[in-house]
Scaffold this motif. Sequence first.
Motif, PDB file in Angstrom:
ATOM      1  N   ALA A  62       0.845  -1.193   0.000  1.00 21.83           N
ATOM      2  CA  ALA A  62       0.000   0.000   0.000  1.00 21.83           C
ATOM      3  C   ALA A  62       0.874   1.234   0.000  1.00 21.83           C
ATOM      4  O   ALA A  62       1.917   1.268   0.658  1.00 21.83           O
ATOM      5  N   GLN A  63       0.446   2.245  -0.745  1.00 21.38           N
ATOM      6  CA  GLN A  63       1.214   3.486  -0.784  1.00 21.38           C
ATOM      7  C   GLN A  63       0.282   4.679  -0.715  1.00 21.38           C
ATOM      8  O   GLN A  63      -0.883   4.611  -1.115  1.00 21.38           O
ATOM      9  N   LEU A  64       0.850   5.763  -0.205  1.00 16.45           N
ATOM     10  CA  LEU A  64       0.106   7.014  -0.077  1.00 16.45           C
ATOM     11  C   LEU A  64       0.867   8.106  -0.807  1.00 16.45           C
ATOM     12  O   LEU A  64       2.077   8.249  -0.625  1.00 16.45           O
ATOM     13  N   ASN A  65       0.176   8.869  -1.615  1.00 17.98           N
ATOM     14  CA  ASN A  65       0.755  10.028  -2.283  1.00 17.98           C
ATOM     15  C   ASN A  65      -0.063  11.244  -1.875  1.00 17.98           C
ATOM     16  O   ASN A  65      -1.139  11.506  -2.420  1.00 17.98           O
ATOM     17  N   ARG A  66       0.451  11.955  -0.872  1.00 19.16           N
ATOM     18  CA  ARG A  66      -0.310  13.100  -0.339  1.00 19.16           C
ATOM     19  C   ARG A  66      -0.365  14.251  -1.344  1.00 19.16           C
ATOM     20  O   ARG A  66      -1.355  14.957  -1.420  1.00 19.16           O
ATOM     21  N   ALA A  67       0.679  14.415  -2.095  1.00 13.84           N
ATOM     22  CA  ALA A  67       0.723  15.541  -3.045  1.00 13.84           C
ATOM     23  C   ALA A  67      -0.386  15.413  -4.087  1.00 13.84           C
ATOM     24  O   ALA A  67      -1.040  16.397  -4.439  1.00 13.84           O
ATOM     25  N   SER A  68      -0.599  14.191  -4.554  1.00 11.02           N
ATOM     26  CA  SER A  68      -1.628  13.957  -5.570  1.00 11.02           C
ATOM     27  C   SER A  68      -2.925  13.435  -4.972  1.00 11.02           C
ATOM     28  O   SER A  68      -3.883  13.174  -5.699  1.00 11.02           O
ATOM     29  N   GLN A  69      -2.928  13.249  -3.676  1.00  9.74           N
ATOM     30  CA  GLN A  69      -4.127  12.824  -2.935  1.00  9.74           C
ATOM     31  C   GLN A  69      -4.688  11.510  -3.464  1.00  9.74           C
ATOM     32  O   GLN A  69      -5.864  11.429  -3.861  1.00  9.74           O
TER      33      GLN A  69
END
Lengths: 110, 114
Positions: A62-69
Amino acid sequence: RKEVEQDPGPFNVPEGATVAFNCTYSNSASQSFFWYRQDCRKEPKLLMSVYSSGNEDGRFTAQLNRASQYISLLIRDSKLSDSATYLCVVVANTGNQFYFGTGTSLTVIP
Amino acid sequence: EAGVAQSPRYKIIEKRQSVAFWCNPISGHATLYWYQQILGQGPKLLIQFQNNGVVDDSQLPKDRFSAERLKGVDSTLKIQPAKLEDSAVYLCASSLNGGYNEQFFGPGTRLTVL
């Protein structure tokens, strides 16, 4: 605009394939993220939490990309038993508002 | 450890009738949630309790839906009167102490409104 959006699929993949799902969220202040799995006519069950640095549990990443939401779920070496609907969950910064996506349907074919 | 219990599992009623669902969370879980899941959609949060207090009921159609958790343990969700569009699975979930804790779901009550 929906709080959480997912591609509903369906995704039909052969055994052994790698498949990835994305989920976008609209509230930039969201704090927590999860992937739940729901089998046909069953209740949802937690698959894994999503941490800022990304996390792995066996064949699942699982990954999270906060910049691209957006958050993502990668399944490697798909098994027949992975066939299910995968729901992403986004929790608002208050910790009180849980938003489920519509779910992405996966079928792993022999 | 016993999971979240719900009853009934299935209910068929006619529109304008009333219906009630019951949920018993995992022992010791302070937070209880009711969700509505319409076929093909993800669960939608209706109401969240922390012990016997309401934390969030912003998506509960209060003209026809009500819920209570009087003693901070089990909970009842009521629909009165039911409409056709209320046909869905009603899921109850509990977590240790709300916030970012894992939610454990019950098997759900499948409601059909004719």
